[in-house]
Design a protein around this motif. Structure first.
Motif, PDB file in Angstrom:
ATOM      1  N   SER A 114     -49.236   7.095  31.926  1.00  0.00           N
ATOM      2  CA  SER A 114     -49.241   8.387  31.248  1.00  0.00           C
ATOM      3  C   SER A 114     -47.815   8.771  30.870  1.00  0.00           C
ATOM      4  O   SER A 114     -46.864   8.406  31.559  1.00  0.00           O
ATOM      5  N   ALA A 115     -47.705   9.506  29.779  1.00  0.00           N
ATOM      6  CA  ALA A 115     -46.404   9.974  29.294  1.00  0.00           C
ATOM      7  C   ALA A 115     -46.560  11.382  28.755  1.00  0.00           C
ATOM      8  O   ALA A 115     -47.527  11.672  28.041  1.00  0.00           O
ATOM      9  N   VAL A 116     -45.619  12.253  29.096  1.00  0.00           N
ATOM     10  CA  VAL A 116     -45.593  13.626  28.580  1.00  0.00           C
ATOM     11  C   VAL A 116     -44.203  13.910  28.046  1.00  0.00           C
ATOM     12  O   VAL A 116     -43.198  13.643  28.723  1.00  0.00           O
ATOM     13  N   LEU A 117     -44.152  14.445  26.843  1.00  0.00           N
ATOM     14  CA  LEU A 117     -42.895  14.886  26.246  1.00  0.00           C
ATOM     15  C   LEU A 117     -42.822  16.405  26.350  1.00  0.00           C
ATOM     16  O   LEU A 117     -43.771  17.103  25.980  1.00  0.00           O
ATOM     17  N   VAL A 118     -41.710  16.913  26.874  1.00  0.00           N
ATOM     18  CA  VAL A 118     -41.523  18.361  26.991  1.00  0.00           C
ATOM     19  C   VAL A 118     -40.288  18.784  26.219  1.00  0.00           C
ATOM     20  O   VAL A 118     -39.297  18.052  26.132  1.00  0.00           O
ATOM     21  N   ARG A 119     -40.371  19.985  25.658  1.00  0.00           N
ATOM     22  CA  ARG A 119     -39.235  20.576  24.955  1.00  0.00           C
ATOM     23  C   ARG A 119     -38.808  21.837  25.685  1.00  0.00           C
ATOM     24  O   ARG A 119     -39.651  22.591  26.179  1.00  0.00           O
ATOM     25  N   GLY A 120     -37.514  22.074  25.730  1.00  0.00           N
ATOM     26  CA  GLY A 120     -37.001  23.264  26.373  1.00  0.00           C
ATOM     27  C   GLY A 120     -37.254  24.518  25.556  1.00  0.00           C
ATOM     28  O   GLY A 120     -37.610  24.457  24.370  1.00  0.00           O
ATOM     29  N   ALA A 153     -49.846  11.205  26.124  1.00  0.00           N
ATOM     30  CA  ALA A 153     -50.713  10.056  25.873  1.00  0.00           C
ATOM     31  C   ALA A 153     -50.961   9.325  27.182  1.00  0.00           C
ATOM     32  O   ALA A 153     -50.152   9.393  28.117  1.00  0.00           O
ATOM     33  N   ALA A 154     -52.085   8.648  27.253  1.00  0.00           N
ATOM     34  CA  ALA A 154     -52.430   7.828  28.411  1.00  0.00           C
ATOM     35  C   ALA A 154     -53.005   6.507  27.930  1.00  0.00           C
ATOM     36  O   ALA A 154     -53.742   6.462  26.932  1.00  0.00           O
ATOM     37  N   THR A 155     -52.658   5.445  28.616  1.00  0.00           N
ATOM     38  CA  THR A 155     -53.194   4.123  28.316  1.00  0.00           C
ATOM     39  C   THR A 155     -53.572   3.433  29.627  1.00  0.00           C
ATOM     40  O   THR A 155     -53.274   3.935  30.710  1.00  0.00           O
ATOM     41  N   PHE A 156     -54.186   2.280  29.499  1.00  0.00           N
ATOM     42  CA  PHE A 156     -54.573   1.515  30.681  1.00  0.00           C
ATOM     43  C   PHE A 156     -54.140   0.076  30.494  1.00  0.00           C
ATOM     44  O   PHE A 156     -54.319  -0.505  29.409  1.00  0.00           O
ATOM     45  N   ASP A 157     -53.538  -0.494  31.512  1.00  0.00           N
ATOM     46  CA  ASP A 157     -53.071  -1.876  31.413  1.00  0.00           C
ATOM     47  C   ASP A 157     -54.238  -2.847  31.275  1.00  0.00           C
ATOM     48  O   ASP A 157     -55.318  -2.622  31.856  1.00  0.00           O
ATOM     49  N   PRO A 158     -54.040  -3.941  30.560  1.00  0.00           N
ATOM     50  CA  PRO A 158     -55.096  -4.952  30.464  1.00  0.00           C
ATOM     51  C   PRO A 158     -55.284  -5.676  31.790  1.00  0.00           C
ATOM     52  O   PRO A 158     -54.448  -5.580  32.697  1.00  0.00           O
ATOM     53  N   ALA A 159     -56.372  -6.383  31.902  1.00  0.00           N
ATOM     54  CA  ALA A 159     -56.655  -7.135  33.124  1.00  0.00           C
ATOM     55  C   ALA A 159     -55.590  -8.203  33.342  1.00  0.00           C
ATOM     56  O   ALA A 159     -55.107  -8.820  32.378  1.00  0.00           O
ATOM     57  N   LYS A 166     -47.035   1.677  24.745  1.00  0.00           N
ATOM     58  CA  LYS A 166     -47.955   2.352  23.828  1.00  0.00           C
ATOM     59  C   LYS A 166     -48.114   3.816  24.209  1.00  0.00           C
ATOM     60  O   LYS A 166     -48.182   4.692  23.336  1.00  0.00           O
ATOM     61  N   ALA A 167     -48.162   4.095  25.510  1.00  0.00           N
ATOM     62  CA  ALA A 167     -48.263   5.487  25.945  1.00  0.00           C
ATOM     63  C   ALA A 167     -47.054   6.290  25.481  1.00  0.00           C
ATOM     64  O   ALA A 167     -47.190   7.438  25.040  1.00  0.00           O
ATOM     65  N   ILE A 168     -45.863   5.691  25.568  1.00  0.00           N
ATOM     66  CA  ILE A 168     -44.647   6.377  25.111  1.00  0.00           C
ATOM     67  C   ILE A 168     -44.720   6.641  23.612  1.00  0.00           C
ATOM     68  O   ILE A 168     -44.459   7.760  23.141  1.00  0.00           O
ATOM     69  N   ASP A 169     -45.075   5.610  22.844  1.00  0.00           N
ATOM     70  CA  ASP A 169     -45.166   5.764  21.388  1.00  0.00           C
ATOM     71  C   ASP A 169     -46.158   6.854  21.009  1.00  0.00           C
ATOM     72  O   ASP A 169     -45.883   7.686  20.131  1.00  0.00           O
ATOM     73  N   LEU A 170     -47.307   6.860  21.659  1.00  0.00           N
ATOM     74  CA  LEU A 170     -48.339   7.838  21.326  1.00  0.00           C
ATOM     75  C   LEU A 170     -47.945   9.254  21.730  1.00  0.00           C
ATOM     76  O   LEU A 170     -48.260  10.225  21.035  1.00  0.00           O
ATOM     77  N   ALA A 171     -47.248   9.392  22.860  1.00  0.00           N
ATOM     78  CA  ALA A 171     -46.793  10.721  23.276  1.00  0.00           C
ATOM     79  C   ALA A 171     -45.765  11.275  22.293  1.00  0.00           C
ATOM     80  O   ALA A 171     -45.789  12.474  21.954  1.00  0.00           O
ATOM     81  N   LEU A 172     -44.850  10.428  21.841  1.00  0.00           N
ATOM     82  CA  LEU A 172     -43.880  10.856  20.832  1.00  0.00           C
ATOM     83  C   LEU A 172     -44.591  11.266  19.551  1.00  0.00           C
ATOM     84  O   LEU A 172     -44.266  12.310  18.947  1.00  0.00           O
TER      85      LEU A 172
END
Length: 413
Positions: A398-404, A262-268, A279-285
């Motif tokens: 940005s957040a990426v979740l990887v599995r072994g 997931a990717a997000t952008f900080d507010p102004a 939010k990026a973490i939550d969405l990546a999960l």
């Protein structure tokens, strides 16, 4: 293929201050051996920041043809060799695949800065006829994707992503998307290098570089002494394939799966809204169908700027609870590699899964105010799932979740 198609990593190509190649990099990283030193590429005495993670002992002429060398920046030379290494690690011969079955998606935050600097010097000091024709592309952000695709005849979907430090994860996500759309193989990740006077001046404008001269004290994320980061050069390139196709071709190893993104952008600034990292973490999960309790380690962005460290720590506490998950930042041994940093973290996460040990955050002493379980010495134990975070200057998250590999197989079975 569908959105549920599993995309896996079958080859790693590492070009880092800690080592050119998997074994050297892993040995230094798990041992907490720092490659941060005073800059040797140019005299940094007149600059406020003088330390960097430089790649040493690499001779491009030993790996690349004499025809390529005058066309390419140091950054691209590193990327070409990393791509060669990744393909060899995956036992993948591009000459045996249709060109349109292979693509390249990389990230860049600066392009070939040193090449551009040298040609601009020629322009100013000698005149336009002394500027290399290769200046037209050697400096460009997309040059690594272009040169890798030309070298290996890769004609499939390709491109470049530019979102500073977050770009490496965004490129990997774009590669996953292209594989799900039907391209069997994508080379992805990022390699950056701009340790030259022009590039250094550009980096200093962020106001986030450490001005310390002691390599052991200059880059200390989540530490009460944190005062900015140390830049570095390099990164990693990954061979990404659809799981079943990789199995059918007999890939010698599967490091793991790119399971969620997931990717997000900080507010102004001044808007009063929350930063976008949590939010990026939550969405990546959610994209991976994973619960917070499944994550065995977080590879942190680790800005080493107190305000940014607080934001990251708060996001992690919000998702996992205070000290709820081991957190590490091996980039304290390399410096921040910009678009190459997160792909190197992905590669290191896969190696941590393979070896069953979380590499340390060298030199840092965690401050209690952050409420993090910061790993400061190598920590043995099973690593099945890892979360990699990256933030870019200007508000990218940005957040990426990887599995072994073992987790991927168990989910399938």
């Amino acid at each position: 293929m569908t959105e549920g198609t599993k995309v896996v990593v079958t080859g790693l190509g590492i070009a880092a201050p800690t080592g050119m190649g998997i074994e050297d990099h892993w040995r230094a990283t798990v041992g907490g051996v720092s490659a941060i030193r005073r800059i040797s590429r140019f005299d940094p005495a007149g600059y406020p920041a003088r330390l960097a993670g430089e790649i040493t002992g690499f001779e491009p002429a030993e790996h690349l043809s004499g025809r390529l060398l005058p066309q390419t920046d140091w950054m691209t030379q590193l990327a070409l060799v990393a791509a060669d290494t990744a393909l060899a690690d995956a036992s993948l011969d591009p000459a045996k695949l249709p060109g349109y079955d292979m693509g390249v998606v990389t990230a860049s935050s600066s392009g070939g800065f040193e090449f551009g600097q040298n040609e601009l010097r020629n322009l100013w000091s000698r005149g336009g006829k002394y500027v290399s024709a290769y200046q037209s592309f050697a400096w460009f952000y997309a040059v690594n994707s272009g040169q890798i695709s030309i070298r290996h005849g890769m004609r499939g979907p390709s491109g470049v992503v530019i979102s500073d430090q977050a770009g490496g994860l965004d490129a990997v996500a774009q590669a996953r998307r292209q594989i799900r759309n039907g391209t069997p193989v994508i080379v992805s990740g990022g390699v950056d290098a701009s340790i030259c006077p022009w590039g250094w001046a550009a980096q200093l404008t962020s106001g986030r570089l450490s001005t310390g001269d002691d390599p052991a004290r200059a880059y200390l994320p989540f530490d009460a002494r944190a005062a900015g980061h140390v830049p570095g050069e390099g990164g990693a390139l990954l061979i990404m394939e659809e799981l079943e196709l990789a199995r059918r071709r007999g890939a010698p190893r599967i490091y793991g799966e790119i399971a969620g993104y997931a990717a997000t952008f900080d507010p102004a600034p001044g808007s009063g809204r929350e930063p976008g990292l949590r939010k990026a973490i939550d969405l990546a999960l959610a994209d991976a169908g994973a619960e917070p309790g499944e994550v065995d380690v977080v590879f942190a962005d680790a800005a080493a700027v107190p305000e940014l460290d607080r934001i990251e720590a708060a996001a992690l506490a919000g998702v996992f609870g205070a000290c709820g998950v081991p957190v590490t930042a091996p980039k304290t041994t390399t410096g921040r590699l910009y678009s190459g940093a997160a792909p190197l973290d992905l590669a290191t996460a896969f190696l941590a899964m393979r070896h069953g040990v979380i590499p340390p955050t060298a030199h840092a002493t965690p401050s209690g105010e952050y409420g993090l379980d910061l790993v400061t010495t190598a920590r043995p134990g099973p690593v099945r799932t890892a979360l990699v975070l990256a933030r870019g200057y200007g508000g990218f998250n940005s957040a990426v979740l990887v599995r072994g590999a073992e987790t991927v197989h168990s989910v399938l079975n």
